[in-house]
Design a protein around this motif. Structure first.
Motif: not given
Length: 214
Positions: A29-31, A36-37, A103-107
């Motif tokens: 679990c992470f806040e 880290v993406p 939170l997430f990298t494009p594509n």
């Protein structure tokens, strides 16, 4: 990450704090600001207790899954189940839908799931719906060129409105049914969420669409 002793929150009126302690102490679990993406394949937004994505992760150990919800006291249930199953390919992040781009990298994502998100049926609340065009734009940016947005919902008004937004915003409807559990679509689609179990027991019909951005 500092340790929080959940035993100090046993009494009923502090039950929510107890659950947040369980969330805090889980290595899965992470806040939002702790995440880290890194490489992720599948994300569920508004994941609730996270049990749906735990089952997906169990079936597909070759993929990495993330459940996102604003309520850590719910997500901890899925995290505890994932730990019990010995899973290392699923994570739980407490964050808002409007923070996805951080939170997430494009594509990078193969699929984004929306499972029974709040329909916000009042017209003035349309901007909060997770299928509103400003969210659809974010999903399109995060998905790989062949990635999919997958939606399950019991409310026909919300679902039909969502279909209109998808078509208007340039999404292609790849798979569509207005009665998922009577269809011949894949078994992964029919994994039941907690809400889905409830709705089916009440005789509701589940709508489903899998869409890709052109």
């Amino acid at each position: 990450m500092s340790f929080v002793d959940p035993n100090q929150f046993i009494i009923t009126r502090k039950r929510k704090k107890y659950k947040f302690a369980l969330f805090h102490n889980s290595p899965l679990c992470f806040e939002f600001d702790e995440w880290v993406p890194h490489q992720v394949d599948v994300v569920e937004i508004g994941a609730g207790n996270g049990m749906f994505i735990v089952e997906l992760a169990t079936r597909h150990p070759e993929q990495v899954f993330v459940a996102v919800d604003v309520k850590g006291d719910r997500l901890q249930k899925g995290a505890r189940e994932a730990e019990a199953r010995g899973l290392n390919n699923v994570f739980f992040v407490r964050a808002r839908a409007d923070q996805l781009g951080e939170l997430f990298t494009p594509n990078s994502l193969n699929a984004i799931w929306l499972t029974f998100s709040d329909p916000f049926l009042r017209k003035r609340s349309a901007g909060r719906r997770l299928t509103h065009p400003h969210f659809l734009k974010t999903y399109a940016e995060l998905l790989q060129p062949d990635g999919s947005l997958i939606i399950k919902h019991d409310n026909p008004d919300f679902f039909n409105w969502s279909l209109e937004q998808l078509v208007t915003e340039g999404w292609c409807l790849k798979e569509l049914t207005f009665d998922l559990h009577e269809s011949d679509l894949g078994e992964d689609y029919k994994i039941l969420t907690a809400y889905e179990q409830r709705w089916l027991s009440e005789g509701r019909i589940i709508n489903f669409v899998k869409a890709a951005h052109r």
